[in-house]
Design a protein around this motif. Structure first.
Motif, PDB file in Angstrom:
ATOM      1  N   PHE A   1     -13.386  56.122 -63.708  1.00  0.00           N
ATOM      2  CA  PHE A   1     -14.007  57.537 -64.338  1.00  0.00           C
ATOM      3  C   PHE A   1     -15.593  57.801 -64.148  1.00  0.00           C
ATOM      4  CE2 PHE A   1     -10.553  55.815 -67.215  1.00  0.00           C
ATOM      5  CZ  PHE A   1      -9.625  56.985 -66.641  1.00  0.00           C
ATOM      6  N   ASP A   2     -15.929  58.982 -64.280  1.00  0.00           N
ATOM      7  CA  ASP A   2     -17.391  59.137 -64.171  1.00  0.00           C
ATOM      8  C   ASP A   2     -17.872  59.445 -65.384  1.00  0.00           C
ATOM      9  OD1 ASP A   2     -17.465  59.072 -61.295  1.00  0.00           O
ATOM     10  OD2 ASP A   2     -16.633  61.163 -61.159  1.00  0.00           O
ATOM     11  N   ARG A   3     -19.318  59.101 -65.728  1.00  0.00           N
ATOM     12  CA  ARG A   3     -19.786  59.355 -66.884  1.00  0.00           C
ATOM     13  C   ARG A   3     -20.380  60.830 -66.892  1.00  0.00           C
ATOM     14  NH1 ARG A   3     -24.245  58.858 -70.480  1.00  0.00           N
ATOM     15  NH2 ARG A   3     -25.879  59.281 -68.999  1.00  0.00           N
ATOM     16  N   ALA A   4     -21.352  61.172 -65.782  1.00  0.00           N
ATOM     17  CA  ALA A   4     -22.233  62.013 -66.015  1.00  0.00           C
ATOM     18  C   ALA A   4     -22.335  62.639 -64.616  1.00  0.00           C
ATOM     19  CB  ALA A   4     -23.661  61.571 -66.469  1.00  0.00           C
ATOM     20  N   ALA A   5     -22.328  64.074 -64.297  1.00  0.00           N
ATOM     21  CA  ALA A   5     -22.498  64.610 -63.016  1.00  0.00           C
ATOM     22  C   ALA A   5     -23.968  65.032 -62.730  1.00  0.00           C
ATOM     23  CB  ALA A   5     -21.851  66.012 -63.136  1.00  0.00           C
ATOM     24  N   PRO A   6     -24.117  64.917 -61.320  1.00  0.00           N
ATOM     25  CA  PRO A   6     -25.457  65.449 -60.985  1.00  0.00           C
ATOM     26  C   PRO A   6     -25.888  66.854 -61.468  1.00  0.00           C
ATOM     27  CG  PRO A   6     -24.139  64.732 -59.094  1.00  0.00           C
ATOM     28  CD  PRO A   6     -23.225  65.089 -60.162  1.00  0.00           C
ATOM     29  N   ASN A   7     -26.940  66.861 -62.240  1.00  0.00           N
ATOM     30  CA  ASN A   7     -27.361  68.187 -62.818  1.00  0.00           C
ATOM     31  C   ASN A   7     -26.544  68.660 -63.748  1.00  0.00           C
ATOM     32  OD1 ASN A   7     -29.257  68.886 -60.462  1.00  0.00           O
ATOM     33  ND2 ASN A   7     -27.284  69.197 -59.322  1.00  0.00           N
ATOM     34  N   GLY A   8     -25.941  67.590 -64.485  1.00  0.00           N
ATOM     35  CA  GLY A   8     -25.154  67.704 -65.662  1.00  0.00           C
ATOM     36  C   GLY A   8     -25.946  67.146 -67.150  1.00  0.00           C
ATOM     37  N   THR A   9     -25.431  66.547 -67.952  1.00  0.00           N
ATOM     38  CA  THR A   9     -26.085  66.364 -69.205  1.00  0.00           C
ATOM     39  C   THR A   9     -26.355  64.783 -69.309  1.00  0.00           C
ATOM     40  OG1 THR A   9     -23.913  66.397 -70.118  1.00  0.00           O
ATOM     41  CG2 THR A   9     -25.336  68.315 -70.335  1.00  0.00           C
ATOM     42  N   GLY A  10     -25.866  64.016 -68.313  1.00  0.00           N
ATOM     43  CA  GLY A  10     -26.271  62.531 -68.453  1.00  0.00           C
ATOM     44  C   GLY A  10     -27.576  62.195 -69.001  1.00  0.00           C
ATOM     45  N   HIS A  11     -28.592  63.044 -68.858  1.00  0.00           N
ATOM     46  CA  HIS A  11     -29.985  62.265 -69.306  1.00  0.00           C
ATOM     47  C   HIS A  11     -30.078  62.804 -70.621  1.00  0.00           C
ATOM     48  CE1 HIS A  11     -30.106  66.484 -68.109  1.00  0.00           C
ATOM     49  NE2 HIS A  11     -31.589  66.559 -68.498  1.00  0.00           N
ATOM     50  N   ILE A  12     -29.489  63.427 -71.372  1.00  0.00           N
ATOM     51  CA  ILE A  12     -29.722  63.825 -72.827  1.00  0.00           C
ATOM     52  C   ILE A  12     -28.760  62.840 -73.824  1.00  0.00           C
ATOM     53  CG2 ILE A  12     -30.627  65.798 -72.289  1.00  0.00           C
ATOM     54  CD1 ILE A  12     -27.945  67.109 -73.299  1.00  0.00           C
ATOM     55  N   LYS A  13     -28.980  62.866 -74.900  1.00  0.00           N
ATOM     56  CA  LYS A  13     -28.242  62.006 -75.732  1.00  0.00           C
ATOM     57  C   LYS A  13     -27.079  63.185 -76.612  1.00  0.00           C
ATOM     58  CE  LYS A  13     -28.876  57.826 -78.186  1.00  0.00           C
ATOM     59  NZ  LYS A  13     -28.191  56.949 -77.011  1.00  0.00           N
ATOM     60  N   ALA A  14     -26.117  63.411 -76.080  1.00  0.00           N
ATOM     61  CA  ALA A  14     -25.459  64.673 -76.541  1.00  0.00           C
ATOM     62  C   ALA A  14     -24.235  63.739 -76.806  1.00  0.00           C
ATOM     63  CB  ALA A  14     -25.186  65.670 -75.635  1.00  0.00           C
ATOM     64  N   GLY A  15     -23.550  64.234 -78.007  1.00  0.00           N
ATOM     65  CA  GLY A  15     -22.204  63.847 -78.392  1.00  0.00           C
ATOM     66  C   GLY A  15     -21.275  64.090 -77.453  1.00  0.00           C
ATOM     67  N   LEU A  16     -21.295  65.165 -76.603  1.00  0.00           N
ATOM     68  CA  LEU A  16     -20.305  65.306 -75.518  1.00  0.00           C
ATOM     69  C   LEU A  16     -20.191  63.986 -74.559  1.00  0.00           C
ATOM     70  CD1 LEU A  16     -22.029  66.713 -72.941  1.00  0.00           C
ATOM     71  CD2 LEU A  16     -22.199  68.516 -74.413  1.00  0.00           C
ATOM     72  N   ASN A  17     -21.287  63.480 -74.270  1.00  0.00           N
ATOM     73  CA  ASN A  17     -21.243  62.447 -73.110  1.00  0.00           C
ATOM     74  C   ASN A  17     -20.308  61.158 -73.629  1.00  0.00           C
ATOM     75  OD1 ASN A  17     -22.992  63.739 -71.296  1.00  0.00           O
ATOM     76  ND2 ASN A  17     -24.645  63.074 -72.484  1.00  0.00           N
ATOM     77  N   TYR A  18     -20.502  61.143 -74.903  1.00  0.00           N
ATOM     78  CA  TYR A  18     -19.625  60.244 -75.740  1.00  0.00           C
ATOM     79  C   TYR A  18     -18.226  60.392 -75.769  1.00  0.00           C
ATOM     80  CZ  TYR A  18     -23.832  57.141 -76.312  1.00  0.00           C
ATOM     81  OH  TYR A  18     -24.764  56.305 -75.938  1.00  0.00           O
ATOM     82  N   ALA A  19     -17.841  61.657 -76.073  1.00  0.00           N
ATOM     83  CA  ALA A  19     -16.326  62.153 -76.426  1.00  0.00           C
ATOM     84  C   ALA A  19     -15.902  61.876 -75.011  1.00  0.00           C
ATOM     85  CB  ALA A  19     -16.536  63.711 -76.796  1.00  0.00           C
ATOM     86  N   MET A  20     -16.085  62.361 -73.947  1.00  0.00           N
ATOM     87  CA  MET A  20     -15.485  62.051 -72.644  1.00  0.00           C
ATOM     88  C   MET A  20     -15.519  60.726 -72.006  1.00  0.00           C
ATOM     89  SD  MET A  20     -18.122  61.835 -70.796  1.00  0.00           S
ATOM     90  CE  MET A  20     -17.521  62.025 -69.093  1.00  0.00           C
ATOM     91  N   SER A  21     -16.358  59.852 -72.745  1.00  0.00           N
ATOM     92  CA  SER A  21     -16.440  58.392 -72.192  1.00  0.00           C
ATOM     93  C   SER A  21     -15.236  57.592 -73.097  1.00  0.00           C
ATOM     94  CB  SER A  21     -17.777  57.638 -72.365  1.00  0.00           C
ATOM     95  OG  SER A  21     -17.913  57.469 -73.737  1.00  0.00           O
ATOM     96  N   LEU A  22     -14.891  58.319 -74.325  1.00  0.00           N
ATOM     97  CA  LEU A  22     -13.973  57.313 -75.076  1.00  0.00           C
ATOM     98  C   LEU A  22     -12.707  56.954 -74.304  1.00  0.00           C
ATOM     99  CD1 LEU A  22     -14.211  59.156 -78.517  1.00  0.00           C
ATOM    100  CD2 LEU A  22     -15.370  57.015 -77.792  1.00  0.00           C
ATOM    101  N   HIS A  23     -11.807  57.634 -73.394  1.00  0.00           N
ATOM    102  CA  HIS A  23     -10.904  57.274 -72.805  1.00  0.00           C
ATOM    103  C   HIS A  23     -11.299  56.134 -71.864  1.00  0.00           C
ATOM    104  CE1 HIS A  23      -6.937  57.293 -70.941  1.00  0.00           C
ATOM    105  NE2 HIS A  23      -7.619  57.615 -69.938  1.00  0.00           N
ATOM    106  N   ALA A  24     -12.366  56.307 -71.019  1.00  0.00           N
ATOM    107  CA  ALA A  24     -12.669  55.261 -70.317  1.00  0.00           C
ATOM    108  C   ALA A  24     -13.056  54.037 -70.838  1.00  0.00           C
ATOM    109  CB  ALA A  24     -13.929  55.547 -69.452  1.00  0.00           C
ATOM    110  N   ILE A  25     -13.553  53.955 -72.036  1.00  0.00           N
ATOM    111  CA  ILE A  25     -13.825  52.594 -72.697  1.00  0.00           C
ATOM    112  C   ILE A  25     -12.684  52.092 -73.323  1.00  0.00           C
ATOM    113  CG2 ILE A  25     -14.689  53.380 -74.942  1.00  0.00           C
ATOM    114  CD1 ILE A  25     -16.374  50.459 -73.274  1.00  0.00           C
ATOM    115  N   VAL A  26     -11.775  52.938 -74.013  1.00  0.00           N
ATOM    116  CA  VAL A  26     -10.515  52.227 -74.518  1.00  0.00           C
ATOM    117  C   VAL A  26      -9.734  51.771 -73.546  1.00  0.00           C
ATOM    118  CG1 VAL A  26      -8.284  52.944 -75.750  1.00  0.00           C
ATOM    119  CG2 VAL A  26     -10.508  53.793 -76.476  1.00  0.00           C
ATOM    120  N   THR A  27      -9.546  52.368 -72.210  1.00  0.00           N
ATOM    121  CA  THR A  27      -9.076  51.892 -71.077  1.00  0.00           C
ATOM    122  C   THR A  27      -9.435  50.600 -70.744  1.00  0.00           C
ATOM    123  OG1 THR A  27      -8.515  54.133 -70.325  1.00  0.00           O
ATOM    124  CG2 THR A  27      -8.254  52.295 -68.813  1.00  0.00           C
ATOM    125  N   ALA A  28     -10.832  50.281 -70.731  1.00  0.00           N
ATOM    126  CA  ALA A  28     -11.576  49.104 -70.145  1.00  0.00           C
ATOM    127  C   ALA A  28     -11.208  48.049 -70.970  1.00  0.00           C
ATOM    128  CB  ALA A  28     -12.888  49.460 -69.929  1.00  0.00           C
TER     129      ALA A  28
END
Ligand SMILES: *Cc1c(COP(=O)(O)O)cnc(C)c1O
Length: 343
Positions: free
Chosen positions: A172-199
């Motif tokens: 999975f990808d965490r952040a897109a170029p020119n996206g929101t990976g560089h800020i501390k936004a809840g949305l970055n975590y919401a979309m990472s939950l599936h990836a971390i649960v899978t791991a």
């Protein structure tokens, strides 16, 4: 000051309410003066911007007791700055940096009974956050916001020593170029939950995310930056506009250079280079550094020489120096500790 009746040594990383939290409301284009409240509930519209379109960002820092009994936070002005960057990117009003630091101080002071004693390994975790509170149904920024700060006592990250972890290269990808990976936004975590649960289901402690565009460069994990040590003792940390600028990682780079005289490189890191590094760690407020012993890339294993029992020697030196500064055993040459007078 009487401490709360808590078995500090057996605390985990879980939320429990403390005495007071800070609230400030943004309405009619301005923040109000703010206040402490005992009320741990938030009441907002069912159609609030945060609930419909995830307009929210947060910070995380710790208050703790130094060896000589001071209650301190670590570089809180950097959390304040980073929240400004997060708010701007999410079209939220900026909460002034000086007021952010003052709000954190007020919360720590009001909850001084919950700041764990020196030596317990526990800390008071502080969570500043901000969200769109007024109704939004067409996609646009909310008109009203709330800035809040709560605190909760948490246990030592490593109970019984820091054992190296095994992580996997994520599909999975965490952040897109020119996206929101560089800020501390809840949305970055919401979309990472599936990836971390899978791991976790597959037996890995964390994900290593690669850059979304080429999948050849190291980004970070879901909540910590990478730090590598080369075989000749240089510190290398990945650089990318979609990595969240960790305050711990930035501080460790300064510690490496100014305290330990090590060479430091902040640059793009190819995944192909990783097998040649001597040590690997994850940097963040919670653990300072979590040592990585093994990285698994679709069945191919990269094993670092220090093995799975202890931190590599350079990682350990970095860890001991930064935590030594934080706890007051090593001189705070750069004025990183922010004391909060609680008497
Ligand atoms: C918070 C966070 C970190 C760690 O930052 P610190 O300031 O060191 O706590 C690293 N990566 C991500 C994605 C984060 O959200």
């Amino acid at each position: 000051m009487e401490k709360a009746n808590i078995d500090w040594g057996s605390l985990g990383f879980a939320y429990q309410p403390t005495n007071a939290r800070y609230v400030s409301d943004f309405k009619d284009g301005a923040w109000d003066e703010g206040r402490l409240t005992e009320d741990d509930k938030v009441v907002i519209s069912e159609c609030a911007g945060v609930l419909q379109y995830a307009q929210t960002c947060f910070e995380g820092l710790k208050a703790y007791t130094t060896e000589d009994g001071r209650i301190v936070t670590f570089r809180p002005e950097l959390n304040a700055q980073r929240m400004v960057d997060s708010a701007k990117r999410l079209e939220m009003p900026v909460f002034p940096e000086d007021r952010f630091v003052e709000a954190v101080d007020q919360v720590v002071k009001a909850n001084a009974a919950f700041v764990p004693p020196y030596g317990s390994g526990a800390t008071l975790y502080i969570r500043p956050y901000m969200f769109g509170s007024s109704p939004v149904i067409g996609v646009k920024p909310a008109q009203e916001y709330q800035f809040r700060v709560f605190s909760t006592p948490v246990g030592p990250y490593f109970k019984g020593g820091a054992k190296p972890i095994t992580i996997k290269v994520s599909d999975f990808d965490r952040a897109a170029p020119n996206g929101t990976g560089h800020i501390k936004a809840g949305l970055n975590y919401a979309m990472s939950l599936h990836a971390i649960v899978t791991a976790h289901d597959e037996g890995y402690a964390e994900n290593m995310y690669l850059d979304a565009a080429t999948r050849t460069k190291v980004e970070e994990t879901g909540g910590a930056n990478f730090l590598f040590v080369t075989k000749d003792g240089k510190i290398v940390t990945p650089k990318s506009s979609s990595i969240l600028p960790s305050i711990t990682r930035r501080s460790l780079m300064i510690v490496a250079k100014e305290y330990l005289g090590l060479e430091v490189e902040h640059r793009e890191v190819l995944f192909d280079e990783v097998k040649d590094f001597a040590e690997c760690g994850l940097c963040g407020t919670a653990a300072v550094i979590s040592p990585v012993g093994k990285i698994v890339d679709h069945g191919k294993e990269i094993c670092f020489p220090a093995g799975m029992e202890e931190m590599g020697p350079v990682t350990k030196k970095l860890y001991e120096t930064l935590t030594g500064i934080q706890m007051g055993h090593i001189e705070d040459k750069l004025g990183w500790l922010h004391e909060i007078k609680c008497d």
